[in-house]
Every structure is written in structure tokens, then in C-alpha cells.
Scaffold this motif. Structure first.
Motif, PDB file in Angstrom:
ATOM      1  N   LYS A 213       0.844  -1.209   0.000  1.00 61.56           N
ATOM      2  CA  LYS A 213       0.000   0.000   0.000  1.00 61.56           C
ATOM      3  C   LYS A 213       0.870   1.247   0.000  1.00 61.56           C
ATOM      4  CE  LYS A 213      -4.218  -1.725   2.224  1.00 61.56           C
ATOM      5  NZ  LYS A 213      -5.120  -1.570   3.399  1.00 61.56           N
ATOM      6  N   PHE A 214       1.953   1.214   0.792  1.00 62.90           N
ATOM      7  CA  PHE A 214       2.846   2.371   0.900  1.00 62.90           C
ATOM      8  C   PHE A 214       3.531   2.665  -0.436  1.00 62.90           C
ATOM      9  CE2 PHE A 214       7.118   4.097   1.771  1.00 62.90           C
ATOM     10  CZ  PHE A 214       6.766   5.268   2.443  1.00 62.90           C
ATOM     11  N   MET A 215       3.879   1.595  -1.189  1.00 61.15           N
ATOM     12  CA  MET A 215       4.604   1.761  -2.450  1.00 61.15           C
ATOM     13  C   MET A 215       3.685   2.015  -3.646  1.00 61.15           C
ATOM     14  SD  MET A 215       7.755   1.493  -1.526  1.00 61.15           S
ATOM     15  CE  MET A 215       8.568   1.382  -3.112  1.00 61.15           C
ATOM     16  N   THR A 216       2.366   1.960  -3.445  1.00 54.99           N
ATOM     17  CA  THR A 216       1.436   2.194  -4.551  1.00 54.99           C
ATOM     18  C   THR A 216       1.299   3.689  -4.819  1.00 54.99           C
ATOM     19  OG1 THR A 216       0.169   0.193  -4.005  1.00 54.99           O
ATOM     20  CG2 THR A 216      -0.922   1.852  -5.385  1.00 54.99           C
ATOM     21  N   PRO A 217       1.584   4.158  -6.047  1.00 50.17           N
ATOM     22  CA  PRO A 217       1.458   5.581  -6.356  1.00 50.17           C
ATOM     23  C   PRO A 217       0.016   6.067  -6.164  1.00 50.17           C
ATOM     24  CG  PRO A 217       2.658   4.415  -8.091  1.00 50.17           C
ATOM     25  CD  PRO A 217       2.081   3.375  -7.185  1.00 50.17           C
ATOM     26  N   GLU A 218      -0.117   7.310  -5.780  1.00 51.04           N
ATOM     27  CA  GLU A 218      -1.439   7.877  -5.545  1.00 51.04           C
ATOM     28  C   GLU A 218      -2.271   7.820  -6.830  1.00 51.04           C
ATOM     29  OE1 GLU A 218      -3.442  11.985  -3.742  1.00 51.04           O
ATOM     30  OE2 GLU A 218      -1.248  11.736  -3.814  1.00 51.04           O
ATOM     31  N   GLY A 219      -3.501   7.326  -6.683  1.00 51.06           N
ATOM     32  CA  GLY A 219      -4.387   7.211  -7.835  1.00 51.06           C
ATOM     33  C   GLY A 219      -4.269   5.900  -8.579  1.00 51.06           C
ATOM     34  N   GLU A 220      -3.297   5.058  -8.190  1.00 48.46           N
ATOM     35  CA  GLU A 220      -3.104   3.764  -8.840  1.00 48.46           C
ATOM     36  C   GLU A 220      -3.637   2.652  -7.950  1.00 48.46           C
ATOM     37  OE1 GLU A 220      -1.880   3.213 -11.873  1.00 48.46           O
ATOM     38  OE2 GLU A 220      -1.555   5.355 -12.247  1.00 48.46           O
ATOM     39  N   ALA A 221      -4.011   1.528  -8.567  1.00 49.92           N
ATOM     40  CA  ALA A 221      -4.527   0.391  -7.805  1.00 49.92           C
ATOM     41  C   ALA A 221      -3.408  -0.514  -7.294  1.00 49.92           C
ATOM     42  CB  ALA A 221      -5.496  -0.421  -8.665  1.00 49.92           C
ATOM     43  N   ASN A 222      -2.262  -0.541  -8.016  1.00 45.81           N
ATOM     44  CA  ASN A 222      -1.169  -1.439  -7.672  1.00 45.81           C
ATOM     45  C   ASN A 222       0.169  -0.714  -7.772  1.00 45.81           C
ATOM     46  OD1 ASN A 222      -2.647  -4.076  -7.439  1.00 45.81           O
ATOM     47  ND2 ASN A 222      -3.155  -3.589  -9.567  1.00 45.81           N
ATOM     48  N   PRO A 223       1.165  -1.177  -7.016  1.00 51.39           N
ATOM     49  CA  PRO A 223       2.506  -0.590  -7.144  1.00 51.39           C
ATOM     50  C   PRO A 223       3.178  -1.042  -8.431  1.00 51.39           C
ATOM     51  CG  PRO A 223       2.540  -2.412  -5.594  1.00 51.39           C
ATOM     52  CD  PRO A 223       1.109  -2.209  -5.975  1.00 51.39           C
ATOM     53  N   THR A 224       4.262  -0.385  -8.788  1.00 51.14           N
ATOM     54  CA  THR A 224       5.042  -0.795  -9.947  1.00 51.14           C
ATOM     55  C   THR A 224       5.793  -2.085  -9.629  1.00 51.14           C
ATOM     56  OG1 THR A 224       6.967   0.475  -9.207  1.00 51.14           O
ATOM     57  CG2 THR A 224       5.349   1.626 -10.610  1.00 51.14           C
ATOM     58  N   ALA A 225       6.423  -2.688 -10.651  1.00 47.36           N
ATOM     59  CA  ALA A 225       7.210  -3.905 -10.422  1.00 47.36           C
ATOM     60  C   ALA A 225       8.322  -3.649  -9.410  1.00 47.36           C
ATOM     61  CB  ALA A 225       7.798  -4.400 -11.742  1.00 47.36           C
ATOM     62  N   LEU A 226       8.986  -2.479  -9.509  1.00 46.61           N
ATOM     63  CA  LEU A 226      10.038  -2.138  -8.550  1.00 46.61           C
ATOM     64  C   LEU A 226       9.460  -1.984  -7.155  1.00 46.61           C
ATOM     65  CD1 LEU A 226      12.972  -1.415  -7.980  1.00 46.61           C
ATOM     66  CD2 LEU A 226      12.443   0.973  -8.582  1.00 46.61           C
ATOM     67  N   GLY A 227       8.255  -1.398  -7.061  1.00 42.36           N
ATOM     68  CA  GLY A 227       7.606  -1.253  -5.767  1.00 42.36           C
ATOM     69  C   GLY A 227       7.291  -2.591  -5.139  1.00 42.36           C
ATOM     70  N   LYS A 228       6.851  -3.563  -5.955  1.00 39.62           N
ATOM     71  CA  LYS A 228       6.571  -4.902  -5.444  1.00 39.62           C
ATOM     72  C   LYS A 228       7.850  -5.585  -4.963  1.00 39.62           C
ATOM     73  CE  LYS A 228       2.576  -5.544  -8.503  1.00 39.62           C
ATOM     74  NZ  LYS A 228       2.051  -6.216  -9.708  1.00 39.62           N
ATOM     75  N   LEU A 229       8.946  -5.401  -5.713  1.00 36.66           N
ATOM     76  CA  LEU A 229      10.231  -5.966  -5.298  1.00 36.66           C
ATOM     77  C   LEU A 229      10.671  -5.390  -3.957  1.00 36.66           C
ATOM     78  CD1 LEU A 229      12.209  -6.064  -8.666  1.00 36.66           C
ATOM     79  CD2 LEU A 229      11.728  -8.022  -7.201  1.00 36.66           C
ATOM     80  N   CYS A 230      10.566  -4.076  -3.805  1.00 34.40           N
ATOM     81  CA  CYS A 230      10.967  -3.413  -2.552  1.00 34.40           C
ATOM     82  C   CYS A 230      10.097  -3.873  -1.389  1.00 34.40           C
ATOM     83  CB  CYS A 230      10.881  -1.897  -2.705  1.00 34.40           C
ATOM     84  SG  CYS A 230      12.109  -1.190  -3.825  1.00 34.40           S
ATOM     85  N   ALA A 231       8.780  -3.968  -1.631  1.00 34.37           N
ATOM     86  CA  ALA A 231       7.870  -4.410  -0.580  1.00 34.37           C
ATOM     87  C   ALA A 231       8.197  -5.830  -0.142  1.00 34.37           C
ATOM     88  CB  ALA A 231       6.428  -4.328  -1.074  1.00 34.37           C
ATOM     89  N   GLY A 232       8.477  -6.704  -1.103  1.00 34.35           N
ATOM     90  CA  GLY A 232       8.826  -8.082  -0.785  1.00 34.35           C
ATOM     91  C   GLY A 232      10.140  -8.191  -0.041  1.00 34.35           C
ATOM     92  N   ALA A 233      11.128  -7.390  -0.443  1.00 33.28           N
ATOM     93  CA  ALA A 233      12.441  -7.434   0.211  1.00 33.28           C
ATOM     94  C   ALA A 233      12.352  -6.965   1.662  1.00 33.28           C
ATOM     95  CB  ALA A 233      13.429  -6.567  -0.565  1.00 33.28           C
ATOM     96  N   VAL A 234      11.639  -5.871   1.898  1.00 32.88           N
ATOM     97  CA  VAL A 234      11.500  -5.338   3.259  1.00 32.88           C
ATOM     98  C   VAL A 234      10.742  -6.322   4.151  1.00 32.88           C
ATOM     99  CG1 VAL A 234      10.437  -3.520   4.657  1.00 32.88           C
ATOM    100  CG2 VAL A 234      11.652  -2.922   2.561  1.00 32.88           C
ATOM    101  N   SER A 235       9.636  -6.872   3.634  1.00 31.64           N
ATOM    102  CA  SER A 235       8.842  -7.797   4.444  1.00 31.64           C
ATOM    103  C   SER A 235       9.650  -9.045   4.797  1.00 31.64           C
ATOM    104  CB  SER A 235       7.559  -8.189   3.700  1.00 31.64           C
ATOM    105  OG  SER A 235       7.852  -8.925   2.527  1.00 31.64           O
ATOM    106  N   GLY A 236      10.427  -9.552   3.841  1.00 28.83           N
ATOM    107  CA  GLY A 236      11.236 -10.734   4.100  1.00 28.83           C
ATOM    108  C   GLY A 236      12.332 -10.480   5.118  1.00 28.83           C
TER     109      GLY A 236
END
Length: 322
Positions: A213-236
Motif C-alpha cells: 500500500k505504501f509503495m502504490t502511487p497515488e491514484g493507482e490500484a497497484n505498485p510498480t514492479a520495482l515497488g513490489k520488489l521493494c515491498a517483498g524485500a522489506v517484508s522478508g
């Protein structure tokens, strides 16, 4: 004027297959298996090195430092050393990830408040924890076999360099079953595994969704591929650091009956007291560095490949192509 041929409609079978594959639970199951195989193969050398560090007792100092240990592994075993046990790990991780992601989808539905559209943090934690327990119990014999395969060719100072031909996955499982107590031998270490996996998976999923949610740009439903990678790395990184001592205990018990490692534990508390007395608090965090080094590529590629595969499968729904 040439008549254009109309494209025939898909057969009932193909339509039914596409509807089945596009169902959320089915798509999550298949995409989870793909994500697990991709992520484990990417980080196989670091994964094996982490296991070797974890099971290396106080009397063994053959493997020191990430760089020198990787060089030693290459010099003694070649590229096969980097991939030792990865085949079994992929066989294990495909059903493990598939069960984990699909059961998480099911548990989220069950825990969703009536009339609600989103889970709170506590409910996400519970759904993730239950998904983790489900996937571990379903695939644990393959996990302990993967650990044995990773360790048996390592040249610990107390074991020496193995010269005999090493057994494969099925031979290792058969030997354990025949010589170490039957079915119970394939579930050795399940206690500390379950104690660690519930909080690990719960924290992992809850942190990932919050970061997503934090990495999702305002007005978008989903984060970018880089945002998903960052979210996954931090959570792990967060989840594995918090629960890492449980992982060390899990690996120690999985090889507890092997010769030449310098320890034989009677219980979880016996293991904790011996490790702390002989190796200090650092003994509970052995292998943490290669583990953290593999977090970003492993967890990041896992979530990214999962979402790409799931989205492709969901898009097969014939209703979306009318």
C-alpha cells in the motif's frame, strides 16, 4: 470479394479450463508454485551456505565468511556445490508456496468481516500464520531431506571431505526412514519449525501488504514492479530477522542424528541452553548474513513472479474477454 472466415468460438472444454484457471484460489496455487521455484533457484548458493553455517557447531570452523565460504564450496564441489539440494528444494517449494499462497487466499476470505472489503493487521497476521503452518506440515519431509542433502557433501573439519558417491533425494529419505525411526524421522525438528513459521509467515504477509500500500502511487490500484520488489524485500528481511533463532533450531534438529557435527540435543530447551553456553547469542544467529543477502532477490522475485503469474491466469477468465 473474398469472404473472411469467422474465428470459431472456444470449445466448452477450453472455456471451462480457462474459467477454472482464472479462479482466485487456483490462480494463487499455480502462481505460488512458480514463484517458489523461481525464488529458490535464484538464491540457491546463498541458501545452501546459510544452512551450512546454521548447522556448523562450535567444534567446526571450516566455513568462515560469506566470500571465502563460497570460494571453498566452488573449489571443492564446483557449480554443483552451489546447486546441491536445489532440485529437492524446488520440488518442495513448489507445493509449499502453492499451498501457502492459496491457503492464505482462503483464510483471508474466512477471516474477512461481514460486509468488509479489507483485513486489519491482526487478521492478516492470523491468516498468514495459518497459511504458514498448513504449508509446512504438508511439505516437511522434503524440507528435512533438502537440509540433509545440503550438509552431507560439506567438508566440515570434523567430517572431512566426502569421497563416496552421495545419495539423492529418494535414497536419503529411504535411509532416514529405515535407520532413524520410520515416519517420525521425516518430521524431526517440526516443533521449532512450527514455532517459528507461524510468526514468520504472519509478519511477512502483514508487512508485505502494508508496504505494498505504501509503495502504490497515488491514484493507482497497484505498485510498480520495482515497488513490489521493494515491498517483498522489506517484508522478508523484517520477518526473517525477528524469527531467525527458530530457523537455526530447526536446522540443528534436522541433522541432530548425523555423525560428525559435534552435538546431540535431547529437546528444544536442551538445544537452546547448549548453543548459548558453547556459542553464545551469536550461535542463535549463525548464517544470518547470507540469509539477509538472499532476502531481497528471493522474497522480491517470489512476490513479483507470483503477482505476474497470478495476473496472467486471472486474465484468462472468458468473462473478461467478451
Amino acid at each position: 470479394m473474398a469472404s473472411s472466415k469467422a474465428i470459431p468460438p472456444p470449445s466448452d472444454f477450453m472455456r471451462g479450463l480457462r474459467e477454472y484457471l482464472s479462479q482466485p484460489v487456483t490462480a494463487s496455487f499455480i502462481a505460488g508454485g512458480i514463484a517458489g521455484a523461481v525464488s529458490r533457484t535464484v538464491v540457491s548458493p546463498l541458501e545452501r551456505l546459510k544452512i551450512i553455517f546454521q548447522v556448523q557447531g562450535p567444534g567446526n570452523s571450516s566455513y568462515r565468511g560469506v566470500g571465502p565460504a563460497l570460494v571453498k564450496m566452488w573449489r571443492e564441489e564446483g557449480w554443483r556445490g552451489y546447486m546441491r539440494g536445489n532440485g529437492t528444494n524446488c520440488i518442495r517449494i513448489v507445493p509449499y508456496s502453492a499451498v501457502q499462497f492459496s491457503s492464505y487466499t482462503i483464510y483471508k476470505r474466512l477471516l474477512l468481516p461481514e460486509g468488509g472489503t479489507d483485513l486489519g493487521t491482526l487478521r492478516r497476521l492470523c491468516a498468514g500464520a495459518m497459511a504458514g503452518v498448513t504449508s509446512v506440515v504438508a511439505t516437511y519431509p522434503l524440507d528435512i531431506t533438502r537440509t540433509r542433502l545440503s550438509v552431507q557433501s560439506a567438508s566440515f573439519s570434523s567430517k572431512g571431505v566426502p569421497h563416496t558417491k552421495l545419495p539423492g533425494m529418494w535414497a536419503t529419505m529411504k535411509t532416514m526412514y529405515r535407520t532413524e525411526g520410520g515416519t517420525i524421522s521425516l518430521y524431526r525438528g517440526l516443533g521449532p519449525t512450527l514455532a517459528g513459521v507461524a510468526p514468520y509467515v504472519g509478519i511477512n504477509f502483514a508487512t508485505y501488504e502494508a508496504m505494498r500500500k505504501f509503495m502504490t502511487p497515488e491514484g493507482e490500484a497497484n505498485p510498480t514492479a520495482l515497488g513490489k520488489l521493494c515491498a517483498g524485500a522489506v517484508s522478508g528481511a523484517v520477518a526473517q530477522s525477528v524469527t531467525y533463532p527458530f530457523d537455526v533450531l530447526r536446522r540443528r534438529f534436522q541433522v541432530n542424528t548425523m555423525n560428525g557435527l559435534g552435538y546431540q540435543y535431547k529437546s528444544i530447551w536442551d538445544a537452546i541452553s547448549i548453543i548459548l553456553r558453547a556459542e553464545g547469542i551469536r550461535g542463535m544467529y549463525k548464517g544470518l548474513l547470507p540469509n539477509l543477502l538472499k532476502v531481497a532477490p528471493s522474497i522480491g522475485s517470489s512476490f513479483l513472479s507470483f503477482e505476474i503469474a497470478r495476473d496472467l491466469l486471472v486474465a484468462l477468465d472468458p468473462k473478461l474477454n467478451i
